[in-house]
Design a protein around this motif. Structure first.
Motif, short mmCIF file in Angstrom:
data_model
loop_
_atom_site.label_atom_id
_atom_site.label_comp_id
_atom_site.label_asym_id
_atom_site.label_seq_id
_atom_site.Cartn_x
_atom_site.Cartn_y
_atom_site.Cartn_z
N ASP A 287 40.00 49.36 52.11
CA ASP A 287 41.60 48.87 51.17
C ASP A 287 40.85 48.82 49.37
O ASP A 287 39.37 49.14 49.57
N TYR A 288 41.57 48.26 48.76
CA TYR A 288 40.96 48.15 46.97
C TYR A 288 40.35 46.97 46.64
O TYR A 288 40.12 46.10 48.10
N PRO A 289 39.43 46.51 46.16
CA PRO A 289 38.54 45.43 45.88
C PRO A 289 39.13 44.43 45.65
O PRO A 289 40.17 44.10 44.91
N LYS A 290 38.91 43.44 46.68
CA LYS A 290 39.58 42.04 46.32
C LYS A 290 39.68 41.47 45.58
O LYS A 290 40.77 40.48 45.67
N SER A 291 38.53 41.53 44.85
CA SER A 291 39.11 40.26 43.82
C SER A 291 39.56 41.40 42.49
O SER A 291 40.45 40.10 40.96
N ALA A 292 39.56 41.98 42.35
CA ALA A 292 39.76 42.75 41.50
C ALA A 292 41.32 42.78 41.05
O ALA A 292 42.49 43.29 40.85
N SER A 293 41.89 43.29 42.35
CA SER A 293 43.36 43.36 42.77
C SER A 293 44.29 42.30 42.60
O SER A 293 45.27 41.66 41.70
N GLU A 294 43.41 40.88 43.03
CA GLU A 294 43.64 39.53 43.13
C GLU A 294 43.82 39.01 40.72
O GLU A 294 44.88 38.90 40.72
N GLN A 295 42.65 39.70 40.39
CA GLN A 295 42.73 39.32 39.41
C GLN A 295 43.79 40.16 38.25
O GLN A 295 44.44 39.98 37.21
N LEU A 296 44.38 41.49 38.96
CA LEU A 296 45.37 42.09 38.39
C LEU A 296 46.72 41.35 38.42
O LEU A 296 47.56 41.44 37.54
N GLN A 297 46.94 40.98 39.53
CA GLN A 297 48.29 40.08 39.94
C GLN A 297 48.30 39.21 38.86
O GLN A 297 49.00 39.12 38.45
N LEU A 298 47.43 37.92 39.08
CA LEU A 298 46.93 36.99 37.87
C LEU A 298 46.86 37.40 36.77
O LEU A 298 48.28 36.49 35.66
N PHE A 299 46.47 38.37 36.05
CA PHE A 299 47.02 39.36 34.93
C PHE A 299 48.60 39.30 34.73
O PHE A 299 48.91 38.93 33.45
N SER A 300 49.51 39.90 35.36
CA SER A 300 50.54 40.89 35.17
C SER A 300 51.46 39.59 35.04
O SER A 300 52.69 39.20 34.44
N ARG A 301 51.55 38.43 35.60
CA ARG A 301 52.34 37.19 35.70
C ARG A 301 52.02 36.28 34.32
O ARG A 301 53.14 36.01 33.21
N GLN A 302 51.01 36.58 33.83
CA GLN A 302 49.86 35.89 32.54
C GLN A 302 50.84 36.43 31.57
O GLN A 302 51.47 35.74 30.36
#
Length: 513
Positions: A287-302
């Motif tokens: 799967d995709y690296p978990k921390s990067a995936s979570e940070q990408l989602q957070l950044f897109s919301r910001q």
């Protein structure tokens, strides 16, 4: 510690480096090669029934996109120079030649319903001539020249293009697999997925859309890679005894001096550029690296990017991808420094946000390419990152090279090559990294995408103004041959006919006598 002891320690460290340089030898079985890609060297853009690629369409329809308004219509004319080029490779004494196969040269419309017999013949000639001269062919199946007709159907966004790619790969295995033992599915997918949409929106005929189009492209490429790997494993491996890998491009992202925040930023940048493609294939969990995936989602919301969503794999795709490579192909050229205090360096709203805070020191020596700074220790750090993240897989360095203005007495390229190879050796000998091969980019000067012919990476120069596209060996080609024959780095190499190089000690600056 008093001054005397400090001086003694510095002297011992200096002598240890000096001695190690004189004793550095590449391990038995380590291979040396050079690389090219189809659109960049072949020419013959519409000969033998070849179809149009996205780069044919771009350079003909929008020449202003290219720095010198050039194209690859003729380029190095390697399409007509198989025997001459293989002789040059033999002269260099390389172990292998990494070339790419042009999808539209084999399948003019991208599908197997129309096959170019002349395209099949061309690569047969190249492969047979390489083998006849003791050079191993390493074939890349896709190096950015997508058939234009497939692009018009949505490119990699269309699931049917993945099927077409699988059919194309199946054809290559069936025709060339009895002689090609090393296959590379894709060359640097981060470049053609992320750059078109986020950094260079018209990379060839890329789609210009907001949100996660680049990540959808990456998602499709990973699925296509896995399917082709499994196709080979189940249908060809037992009788052809070959291997399949993928070539992933990455800079090293060095953390700044601001502690944990810069360390985290550096790690996140590595996970976005390299880990996004490597983790699904080489990690134990997939799967995709978990921390990067979570940070990408957070950044897109910001930044309120409502159209952005990280794609997710089905469980079956995770299993299909995990372990779907026999070696880790690494394309590496330079290093960047990550500092949270730096201003963002790319366009607003870029989902490559971690990389946006990473730049390069002006004091680092640079090549002609604006992005290429000479930071030799960066390759060792990338190799160590791969070793740590993915349990020390076999790494095949698929591209590493230096750009200049085309000088034949190319001391700066020799220095770059020596310095980076020295760090590769340290990674092998001191760090225990499993590195099996090194590839110089590039075999000869060629069409460098948006930069046209204004940047030169070749070990051989090419006269692009002459009808016969004559080739001339540069100093670097002779230096590389010397390394291959001696299996060590000779910093004092000085062949007849070339001015000798002087190596600056402070910042790697190279001077001529």
């Amino acid at each position: 510690m008093d001054l005397k002891n400090s001086v003694i320690i510095i002297y011992i460290l200096f002598m240890s480096v000096h001695v190690s340089r004189s004793e550095q030898t590449f391990p038995e079985g380590f291979k040396f090669g050079v690389a090219s890609s189809a659109y960049q060297v072949e020419g013959g853009w519409n000969e033998g029934g070849k179809g149009e690629s996205i780069w044919d369409r771009l350079t003909h329809g929008k020449p202003k996109k290219i720095k010198d308004r050039s194209n690859g219509d003729i380029s190095c004319d390697s399409y007509h120079k198989v025997f001459e080029d293989v002789q040059l490779l033999k002269d260099m004494d390389v172990d292998f030649y990494k070339f790419s196969i042009s999808w539209p040269r084999i399948l003019p419309n991208g599908y197997t319903d129309v096959i170019s017999t002349d395209g099949i013949r061309y690569y047969n000639d190249l492969i047979d001539e390489l083998i006849a001269n003791g050079i191993k062919p390493v074939a890349t199946m896709f190096h950015w020249d997508l058939p234009q007709l497939l692009q018009e159907k949505g490119g990699w966004m269309n699931e049917k293009v993945i099927v077409a790619y699988e059919d194309y790969a199946n054809l290559l295995f069936s025709i060339y697999g009895n002689r090609v033992r090393d296959w590379i599915t894709f060359e640097d997918p981060a470049m053609f997925c992320f750059d078109p949409y986020f950094q260079q929106p018209s990379f060839a005929d890329g789609l210009k859309e907001e949100g996660n189009v680049g990540y959808l492209c990456a998602h499709a490429i990973l699925k296509a890679h896995a399917r082709v790997y499994r196709l080979y494993h189940f249908n060809y491996r037992e009788r052809q005894h070959g291997r399949i890998g993928i070539s992933l491009g990455s800079s090293w992202y060095e953390p700044g001096l601001r502690g944990d925040s810069d360390d985290d930023l550096s790690e996140l940048a590595m996970e976005i550029e390299l880990g996004w493609f490597a983790h699904p294939i080489f990690s134990r969990v997939g799967d995709y690296p978990k921390s990067a995936s979570e940070q990408l989602q957070l950044f897109s919301r910001q930044i309120q990017m409502t159209t952005f969503k990280v794609p997710e794999f089905e469980s079956a795709d995770i299993e299909l991808l995990r372990g779907s490579a026999d070696f880790f192909g690494l394309s590496h050229f330079t290093t960047k420094l990550c500092d949270v205090s730096l201003p963002k360096t790319s366009s607003e709203g870029t989902p490559l946000f971690a990389i946006d805070f990473c730049s390069q020191k002006q004091s680092w020596e640079n090549g002609t390419s604006s992005w290429l700074k000479v930071v030799p220790w960066g390759i060792r750090k990338v190799l160590n990152w791969i070793k740590k993240e993915y349990d020390n897989p076999e790494v095949f360095i698929t591209a590493n090279g230096f750009s200049d203005d085309g000088e034949e007495n190319d001391c700066r390229r020799v220095h770059y090559m020596n310095s980076y190879l020295e760090n590769v050796l340290v990674a092998i000998q001191a760090d225990g990294s499993h590195i099996s091969a090194y590839t110089v980019w590039s075999f000869m000067d060629n069409f460098q995408w948006y930069q046209g012919y204004t940047e030169k990476f070749g070990l051989y120069s090419v006269d692009f103004d002459s009808i016969d596209r004559s080739r001339v060996a540069k100093l670097s080609s002779l230096a590389y041959t010397n390394i291959i024959k001696l299996r060590t780095i000779d910093w004092d190499f000085n062949p007849e006919g070339f001015k000798s190089c002087k190596w600056g000690l402070s910042n790697g600056t190279v001077l001529l006598d």
